[in-house]
Design a protein around this motif. Structure first.
Motif, PDB file in Angstrom:
ATOM      1  N   ALA A 253       0.844  -1.198   0.000  1.00  0.00           N
ATOM      2  CA  ALA A 253       0.000   0.000   0.000  1.00  0.00           C
ATOM      3  C   ALA A 253       0.872   1.238   0.000  1.00  0.00           C
ATOM      4  O   ALA A 253       1.937   1.264   0.629  1.00  0.00           O
ATOM      5  N   TYR A 254       0.401   2.240  -0.696  1.00  0.00           N
ATOM      6  CA  TYR A 254       1.096   3.531  -0.732  1.00  0.00           C
ATOM      7  C   TYR A 254       0.103   4.659  -0.603  1.00  0.00           C
ATOM      8  O   TYR A 254      -1.034   4.550  -1.077  1.00  0.00           O
ATOM      9  N   PRO A 255       0.546   5.779  -0.028  1.00  0.00           N
ATOM     10  CA  PRO A 255      -0.264   6.983  -0.177  1.00  0.00           C
ATOM     11  C   PRO A 255      -0.196   7.342  -1.665  1.00  0.00           C
ATOM     12  O   PRO A 255       0.898   7.358  -2.247  1.00  0.00           O
ATOM     13  N   ALA A 256      -1.336   7.593  -2.305  1.00  0.00           N
ATOM     14  CA  ALA A 256      -1.354   7.705  -3.770  1.00  0.00           C
ATOM     15  C   ALA A 256      -0.400   8.780  -4.284  1.00  0.00           C
ATOM     16  O   ALA A 256       0.129   8.662  -5.389  1.00  0.00           O
ATOM     17  N   GLY A 257      -0.142   9.794  -3.483  1.00  0.00           N
ATOM     18  CA  GLY A 257       0.772  10.859  -3.905  1.00  0.00           C
ATOM     19  C   GLY A 257       2.214  10.397  -4.026  1.00  0.00           C
ATOM     20  O   GLY A 257       3.056  11.107  -4.580  1.00  0.00           O
ATOM     21  N   GLU A 258       2.532   9.222  -3.512  1.00  0.00           N
ATOM     22  CA  GLU A 258       3.889   8.681  -3.576  1.00  0.00           C
ATOM     23  C   GLU A 258       4.159   7.899  -4.861  1.00  0.00           C
ATOM     24  O   GLU A 258       5.305   7.510  -5.113  1.00  0.00           O
ATOM     25  N   LEU A 259       3.121   7.665  -5.654  1.00  0.00           N
ATOM     26  CA  LEU A 259       3.277   6.818  -6.847  1.00  0.00           C
ATOM     27  C   LEU A 259       4.499   7.195  -7.674  1.00  0.00           C
ATOM     28  O   LEU A 259       5.310   6.347  -8.033  1.00  0.00           O
ATOM     29  N   LYS A 260       4.572   8.478  -7.972  1.00  0.00           N
ATOM     30  CA  LYS A 260       5.625   8.975  -8.869  1.00  0.00           C
ATOM     31  C   LYS A 260       7.011   8.826  -8.258  1.00  0.00           C
ATOM     32  O   LYS A 260       8.004   8.960  -8.951  1.00  0.00           O
ATOM     33  N   HIS A 261       7.064   8.626  -6.959  1.00  0.00           N
ATOM     34  CA  HIS A 261       8.365   8.552  -6.287  1.00  0.00           C
ATOM     35  C   HIS A 261       8.896   7.122  -6.264  1.00  0.00           C
ATOM     36  O   HIS A 261       9.812   6.831  -5.498  1.00  0.00           O
ATOM     37  N   GLY A 262       8.316   6.257  -7.030  1.00  0.00           N
ATOM     38  CA  GLY A 262       8.859   4.886  -7.094  1.00  0.00           C
ATOM     39  C   GLY A 262       7.887   3.816  -7.554  1.00  0.00           C
ATOM     40  O   GLY A 262       8.104   3.182  -8.576  1.00  0.00           O
ATOM     41  N   PRO A 263       6.781   3.607  -6.812  1.00  0.00           N
ATOM     42  CA  PRO A 263       5.952   2.431  -7.114  1.00  0.00           C
ATOM     43  C   PRO A 263       5.309   2.436  -8.507  1.00  0.00           C
ATOM     44  O   PRO A 263       4.954   1.369  -9.021  1.00  0.00           O
ATOM     45  N   LEU A 264       5.208   3.596  -9.143  1.00  0.00           N
ATOM     46  CA  LEU A 264       4.624   3.631 -10.486  1.00  0.00           C
ATOM     47  C   LEU A 264       5.400   2.730 -11.450  1.00  0.00           C
ATOM     48  O   LEU A 264       4.848   2.206 -12.425  1.00  0.00           O
ATOM     49  N   ALA A 265       6.684   2.510 -11.158  1.00  0.00           N
ATOM     50  CA  ALA A 265       7.501   1.638 -12.018  1.00  0.00           C
ATOM     51  C   ALA A 265       6.980   0.205 -12.023  1.00  0.00           C
ATOM     52  O   ALA A 265       7.263  -0.566 -12.948  1.00  0.00           O
ATOM     53  N   LEU A 266       6.218  -0.173 -11.007  1.00  0.00           N
ATOM     54  CA  LEU A 266       5.691  -1.544 -10.922  1.00  0.00           C
ATOM     55  C   LEU A 266       4.417  -1.732 -11.739  1.00  0.00           C
ATOM     56  O   LEU A 266       3.962  -2.857 -11.945  1.00  0.00           O
ATOM     57  N   VAL A 267       3.801  -0.620 -12.142  1.00  0.00           N
ATOM     58  CA  VAL A 267       2.452  -0.716 -12.706  1.00  0.00           C
ATOM     59  C   VAL A 267       2.471  -1.122 -14.173  1.00  0.00           C
ATOM     60  O   VAL A 267       3.110  -0.498 -15.000  1.00  0.00           O
ATOM     61  N   ASP A 268       1.794  -2.221 -14.461  1.00  0.00           N
ATOM     62  CA  ASP A 268       1.509  -2.632 -15.841  1.00  0.00           C
ATOM     63  C   ASP A 268       0.210  -3.439 -15.806  1.00  0.00           C
ATOM     64  O   ASP A 268      -0.462  -3.471 -14.770  1.00  0.00           O
ATOM     65  N   SER A 288      -6.413  12.158 -10.114  1.00  0.00           N
ATOM     66  CA  SER A 288      -5.281  12.330 -11.026  1.00  0.00           C
ATOM     67  C   SER A 288      -4.244  11.220 -10.822  1.00  0.00           C
ATOM     68  O   SER A 288      -3.614  10.767 -11.772  1.00  0.00           O
ATOM     69  N   ASN A 289      -4.108  10.706  -9.592  1.00  0.00           N
ATOM     70  CA  ASN A 289      -3.231   9.548  -9.376  1.00  0.00           C
ATOM     71  C   ASN A 289      -3.752   8.328 -10.144  1.00  0.00           C
ATOM     72  O   ASN A 289      -2.979   7.529 -10.689  1.00  0.00           O
ATOM     73  N   MET A 290      -5.071   8.205 -10.199  1.00  0.00           N
ATOM     74  CA  MET A 290      -5.653   7.072 -10.937  1.00  0.00           C
ATOM     75  C   MET A 290      -5.344   7.173 -12.428  1.00  0.00           C
ATOM     76  O   MET A 290      -5.091   6.163 -13.091  1.00  0.00           O
ATOM     77  N   GLN A 291      -5.341   8.393 -12.940  1.00  0.00           N
ATOM     78  CA  GLN A 291      -4.992   8.554 -14.365  1.00  0.00           C
ATOM     79  C   GLN A 291      -3.554   8.129 -14.628  1.00  0.00           C
ATOM     80  O   GLN A 291      -3.247   7.545 -15.666  1.00  0.00           O
ATOM     81  N   GLU A 292      -2.679   8.385 -13.662  1.00  0.00           N
ATOM     82  CA  GLU A 292      -1.276   7.969 -13.820  1.00  0.00           C
ATOM     83  C   GLU A 292      -1.203   6.442 -13.951  1.00  0.00           C
ATOM     84  O   GLU A 292      -0.425   5.908 -14.742  1.00  0.00           O
ATOM     85  N   VAL A 293      -2.040   5.746 -13.165  1.00  0.00           N
ATOM     86  CA  VAL A 293      -2.059   4.275 -13.216  1.00  0.00           C
ATOM     87  C   VAL A 293      -2.607   3.800 -14.561  1.00  0.00           C
ATOM     88  O   VAL A 293      -2.026   2.922 -15.225  1.00  0.00           O
ATOM     89  N   ARG A 294      -3.710   4.387 -15.012  1.00  0.00           N
ATOM     90  CA  ARG A 294      -4.334   3.976 -16.287  1.00  0.00           C
ATOM     91  C   ARG A 294      -3.378   4.187 -17.450  1.00  0.00           C
ATOM     92  O   ARG A 294      -3.292   3.376 -18.369  1.00  0.00           O
ATOM     93  N   ALA A 295      -2.643   5.299 -17.396  1.00  0.00           N
ATOM     94  CA  ALA A 295      -1.732   5.618 -18.503  1.00  0.00           C
ATOM     95  C   ALA A 295      -0.638   4.559 -18.650  1.00  0.00           C
ATOM     96  O   ALA A 295      -0.044   4.421 -19.716  1.00  0.00           O
ATOM     97  N   ARG A 296      -0.380   3.797 -17.568  1.00  0.00           N
ATOM     98  CA  ARG A 296       0.644   2.713 -17.638  1.00  0.00           C
ATOM     99  C   ARG A 296      -0.004   1.352 -17.806  1.00  0.00           C
ATOM    100  O   ARG A 296       0.624   0.314 -17.609  1.00  0.00           O
ATOM    101  N   GLY A 297      -1.284   1.328 -18.097  1.00  0.00           N
ATOM    102  CA  GLY A 297      -1.960   0.056 -18.358  1.00  0.00           C
ATOM    103  C   GLY A 297      -2.455  -0.658 -17.115  1.00  0.00           C
ATOM    104  O   GLY A 297      -2.966  -1.776 -17.183  1.00  0.00           O
TER     105      GLY A 297
END
Ligand code: M6R
Length: 365
Positions: A253-268, A288-297
């Motif tokens: 689990a992450y605070p959604a604002g942390e996505l860009k600081h690392g965990p977004l690399a895991l998203v596919d 807007s964090n959810m859009q970041e996830v969708r943009a990576r599939g």
């Protein structure tokens, strides 16, 4: 003993409206009075200048949620620490900071030792929030609030967690009241919200068939990510712990604002992402964090409420609780993450009530 249920965990999830009603009964009768926390609390609470919460596992996540309530409602500093970390460091102790331990069993060794250590450092007062009467931790504390969840048998904590949350909310409001920050009008408003809580939790339980329909998709994955912000970040942590504990799926689990600081690399496309997204002040940020996830599939599984204005779209699945419940929203949103973990574990065929390698009460180090 199980009645219509297949496991104690399922039974205990469904017992939550009753467990919550029982736990808040005295508050609804007498208001947020210091006496809820023990005979001496009326003398102690006005002297406090801060709160230090110590706990393990799910109880620690209840503490993390309480920090938001205590700082915003009571206006006192609150820090929350994992008991096994605190007990072995040279910690700073302010004698006027109330130590609050949270423990379902009241027997967790690390929490007990952390309490003893806090007292040895000079903390004057300790409140135990506990589900088992006369267990070791409340016996070692001068203030006590007993949650009235009833016996919890499943290793995964469910009704103990939501009753801990409501007790901590009561602590926040009571502290706010003795400090003159909570007005009579606000107190009446909080009482009204509490009164509706068991009903709102029942509405969330009624979502079980919709949540069950998601379980096959999770059961086929190796990992999952849980996101939330603010008051709902600890609920994301709790959702991830529940899922890993009983289904053996790796979940973080992450605070959604942390996505860009690392965990977004895991998203596919192989990473299901659960988002706790009720209509609170951070909802636009979460979107807007959810859009970041969708943009990576990444595929999104969203727990929202009626006011969040989401609808299903490509790669976005939404389940809504019927209404937004304000400051008590984390309690209501605990239900869907519990049900998700339960049904994924059921699909994977694990031993839900007795997951491998774990014990209900951790009385060793
Ligand atoms: O009895 P306690 O609340 O002190 O237990 C703390 C943890 O061991 C416990 O919450 C654990 O994390 C649960 N199995 C989680 O479901």
């Amino acid at each position: 003993e199980l009645g219509p249920y297949s496991h104690f965990m399922q039974k205990e999830i469904h017992e939550q409206p009753k467990a919550l009603s029982d736990t808040i009964e005295a508050i609804l009768d007498d208001g947020f009075s210091a006496a809820l926390f023990g005979a001496n609390a009326a003398n102690v609470l006005p002297t406090l200048s801060g709160v230090k919460i110590l706990a393990c596992g799910t109880s620690y996540y209840a503490g993390l949620t309480a920090k938001y309530w205590i700082e915003s409602i009571a206006g006192v500093v609150c820090d929350v620490e994992i008991a096994s970390e605190y007990r072995y460091r040279d910690a700073f102790a302010d004698p006027q900071h109330l130590v609050v331990t949270i423990s379902q069993s009241g027997e967790t060794l690390d929490t007990m030792e952390a309490l003893k250590y806090a007292k040895s450092l000079g903390h004057r007062h300790a409140l135990s929030i506990c589900n088992v009467r006369e267990s070791a931790i409340p016996r070692a504390s001068d203030l006590v609030f007993y949650t009235r969840a009833g016996a919890e048998i499943g290793v995964a904590s469910t009704k103990a967690f939501t009753t801990q949350l409501v007790s901590l909310f009561a602590l926040a409001v009571t502290l706010g009241k003795v400090r003159g920050r909570v007005t009579a009008e606000q107190e009446a408003q909080y009482l009204a919200e509490l009164r509706h809580l068991p009903g709102s939790v029942q509405h969330a339980l009624n979502l079980e068939p919709q949540i069950t329909a998601w379980s096959a998709q999770f059961a086929a994955k190796n990992d999952a990510l849980f996101l939330g912000r603010g008051l709902h970040y600890p609920i994301a942590l709790e959702g991830a712990l529940k899922l890993k504990e009983i289904s053996y799926i790796h979940a973080e689990a992450y605070p959604a604002g942390e996505l860009k600081h690392g965990p977004l690399a895991l998203v596919d496309e192989n990473m299901p992402v659960v988002v706790i997204a009720p209509n609170d002040v951070l909802l636009e940020k979460v979107k807007s964090n959810m859009q970041e996830v969708r943009a990576r599939g990444g595929e999104l599984f969203v727990f929202a409420d009626a006011d969040s204005h989401f609808s299903d779209s490509d790669g976005v699945h939404v389940i809504r609780t019927p209404r937004h419940v304000g400051v008590l929203s984390p309690i209501v949103h605990s239900i869907p993450v519990q049900l998700l973990a339960y049904h994924v574990a059921l699909t994977r065929g694990t031993d839900v009530d007795k997951p491998r390698n774990l014990a209900k009460s951790v009385t060793v180090e």
